[in-house]
Enzyme design. Structure first.
Site, mmCIF file in Angstrom:
data_model
loop_
_atom_site.group_PDB
_atom_site.id
_atom_site.type_symbol
_atom_site.label_atom_id
_atom_site.label_comp_id
_atom_site.label_asym_id
_atom_site.label_seq_id
_atom_site.Cartn_x
_atom_site.Cartn_y
_atom_site.Cartn_z
ATOM 1 N N GLN A 101 45.773 34.337 37.342
ATOM 2 C CA GLN A 101 45.508 34.888 38.675
ATOM 3 C C GLN A 101 45.344 33.741 39.664
ATOM 4 O OE1 GLN A 101 42.109 37.465 38.435
ATOM 5 N NE2 GLN A 101 43.335 39.191 37.799
ATOM 6 N N SER A 103 34.979 28.459 39.587
ATOM 7 C CA SER A 103 35.962 28.849 38.572
ATOM 8 C C SER A 103 36.258 30.343 38.609
ATOM 9 C CB SER A 103 35.465 28.408 37.188
ATOM 10 O OG SER A 103 35.068 29.514 36.421
ATOM 11 N N LYS A 104 37.482 30.659 38.155
ATOM 12 C CA LYS A 104 37.890 32.072 38.139
ATOM 13 C C LYS A 104 37.097 32.801 37.068
ATOM 14 C CE LYS A 104 42.340 31.083 37.776
ATOM 15 N NZ LYS A 104 43.784 31.232 37.631
ATOM 16 N N ARG A 105 36.936 32.140 35.928
ATOM 17 C CA ARG A 105 36.281 32.790 34.801
ATOM 18 C C ARG A 105 34.781 32.969 35.057
ATOM 19 N NH1 ARG A 105 34.220 30.656 30.522
ATOM 20 N NH2 ARG A 105 34.909 28.623 31.238
ATOM 21 N N GLY A 149 34.454 34.216 39.239
ATOM 22 C CA GLY A 149 35.366 35.246 39.765
ATOM 23 C C GLY A 149 36.133 34.776 40.989
#
Ligand code: GLU
Length: 448
Positions: free
Chosen positions: A18, A214-216, A219
């Site tokens: 993403q 971070s994306k993880r 979000g």
């Protein structure tokens, strides 16, 4: 740079997941810099990593960019240009600037592979970064590094340089994690005979604890903010100010205003901390700035995407929602909440105690007030858009001021909404219309 040369910038995301919000900021800065200099800006999807790339991420990138509405002048994928990469690679080998090297395979030394290595002149290389100043690196450490797995399989750095060079990219503006790639890319670029672009590397976006956002963990994907009901205008506005300082008090910017105000020289070197509360503030400001019809359409689309049923009265109350929520998701929840149940055809009739503010008001007096209000409202001509908040207010307010606002307006509001909490009575009257207003007042009088 030659003053007649047109500025060309690009964003070059890899389709490995993403889209990170930092990619949008890089895209934005590239767009702003190109547009303020009358140049062009394009998107190139770097789908060179066959193991990590996925088609679904390519689709997601196009979709995310379209949603963000930072319009590129062109877009393409690196893989479309493989034939050209192979041609350029061949020419490097032919000219002796790169060579085929037979060597044992890494994971199986009993076999040999033929990789292509760049003949590294081994110099001390200095490049200028528009944000960080001169950066000097001893390139001898890199040795004759590999630029292709074979004559038909050029690697990432080679593809980047070939694509930037052919597209005439004048400014490579990207995230700071690419600083260490720059010497390799400059060596390839010099071997290919392309002109060296200007470089700028943007600082990281940090979480409140100063870790990389971070994306993880945080979000930080554009998809996530979109799902939470943030507007692209707000995201763009906030991202512009993450790492760049306009040097004035102005905080709210449209994309066009940013094109004028942005300056690459004012981008900070240090990482910028992402604050979701601040993003919410930007979002609520941009929601208020949208024309009511536009806001309504956005909310409708948002609710459709999230499979939430859109009540028939959305259009009538949209302007109230924009002022009372920070995100589209909050607005959607508010729209279907009891606070707007007064918009239904019928309401649960209020308890007598509620009409009398739990005993604070007198039943006979309240009944008389409601009767008087009914008489006043009855006389308003409600044809041709005349039954509006100002008209209603001017017909009722003198009486409320004379008799006490609380004593007059409380029973009215409860009679109309059936609830202790609701928008003000003028708003409700104007929204439900004369007929329903009079009938709900009559019901309350009956009850008292
Ligand atoms: N493909 C790289 C990325 O996704 C960007 C490379 C570049 O901007 O030169 O981070």
């Amino acid at each position: 740079m030659n003053p007649d040369q047109k500025v060309v910038t690009r964003i070059a995301p890899s389709p490995t997941g993403q889209m990170h919000i930092g990619t949008v900021r890089t895209a934005l800065f590239n767009y702003l810099y190109a547009k303020q200099n009358g140049g062009t800006y394009f998107v190139r999807i770097e789908d060179t990593d066959k193991e990590r790339n996925k088609e679904e991420w390519v689709e997601a990138i196009w979709e995310d960019f379209a949603w963000c509405a930072i319009p590129p002048d062109a877009k393409y994928r690196t893989s479309e240009r493989l034939a050209r990469h192979i041609e350029l690679l061949g020419s490097l080998v032919d000219s002796g600037k790169a060579y085929i090297s037979k060597e044992p395979k890494k994971d199986d030394p009993s076999q040999t592979v033929e990789v292509v290595r760049l003949k590294n002149p081994g110099t001390i290389l200095t490049f200028h970064d528009l944000i960080r100043g001169d950066i000097t690196i001893d390139t001898t450490e890199l040795g004759d590094f590999v630029i292709a797995r074979s004559l038909h399989d050029p690697l990432y750095h080679f593809a980047v340089v070939a694509d930037d060079g052919d597209a005439g990219v004048t400014h490579v503006l990207r995230a700071e994690e690419h600083i260490s790639n720059t010497p390799r890319q400059i060596l390839i670029l010099e071997a290919l005979g392309f002109k060296r672009p200007m470089y700028a590397h943007f600082p990281l976006i940090l979480a409140p604890d100063r870790a990389k956002l971070s994306k993880r963990k945080h979000g930080a994907s554009i998809e996530n903010y979109r799902a939470q009901g943030f507007l692209p205008e707000a995201i763009i506005n906030y991202l512009a100010l993450l790492g760049w300082n306009p040097g004035t008090e102005q905080e709210l910017f449209s994309l066009d205003e940013l094109v004028v105000a942005f300056s690459l020289e004012q981008v900070h070197k240090a990482g910028a901390i992402f604050d979701i509360e601040k993003l919410k503030w930007f979002n609520s400001e941009h929601m208020k700035r949208l024309p009511a019809r536009d806001f309504e359409l956005r909310l409708r689309t948002f609710m459709d995407v999230h499979q939430k049923e859109v009540p028939s009265y959305l259009e009538q109350v949209a302007h109230l929602l924009a002022n009372r929520s920070q995100t589209l998701s909050e607005a959607a929840d508010l729209l279907v909440s009891d606070e707007f149940s007064f918009m239904h055809d019928t309401i649960a009739s209020p308890a007598k105690e509620m009409l009398l503010q739990q005993g604070k008001l007198d039943a006979v007096t309240s009944k008389n007030h409601l009767q008087k209000l009914s008489d006043l409202l009855m006389t308003i001509d409600d044809s041709a858009g005349n039954f509006t908040e100002p008209t209603i207010k001017s017909s009722i307010m003198p009486y409320a001021d004379e008799q006490g606002r609380g004593a007059v307006l409380w029973p009215l509001r409860v009679a109309l909404s059936g609830r202790e909490k609701s928008p003000d009575p003028f708003t409700i009257v104007s929204l439900i219309g004369k007929e329903k207003t009079l009938s709900r007042i009559a019901q309350a009088i009956e009850l008292l």
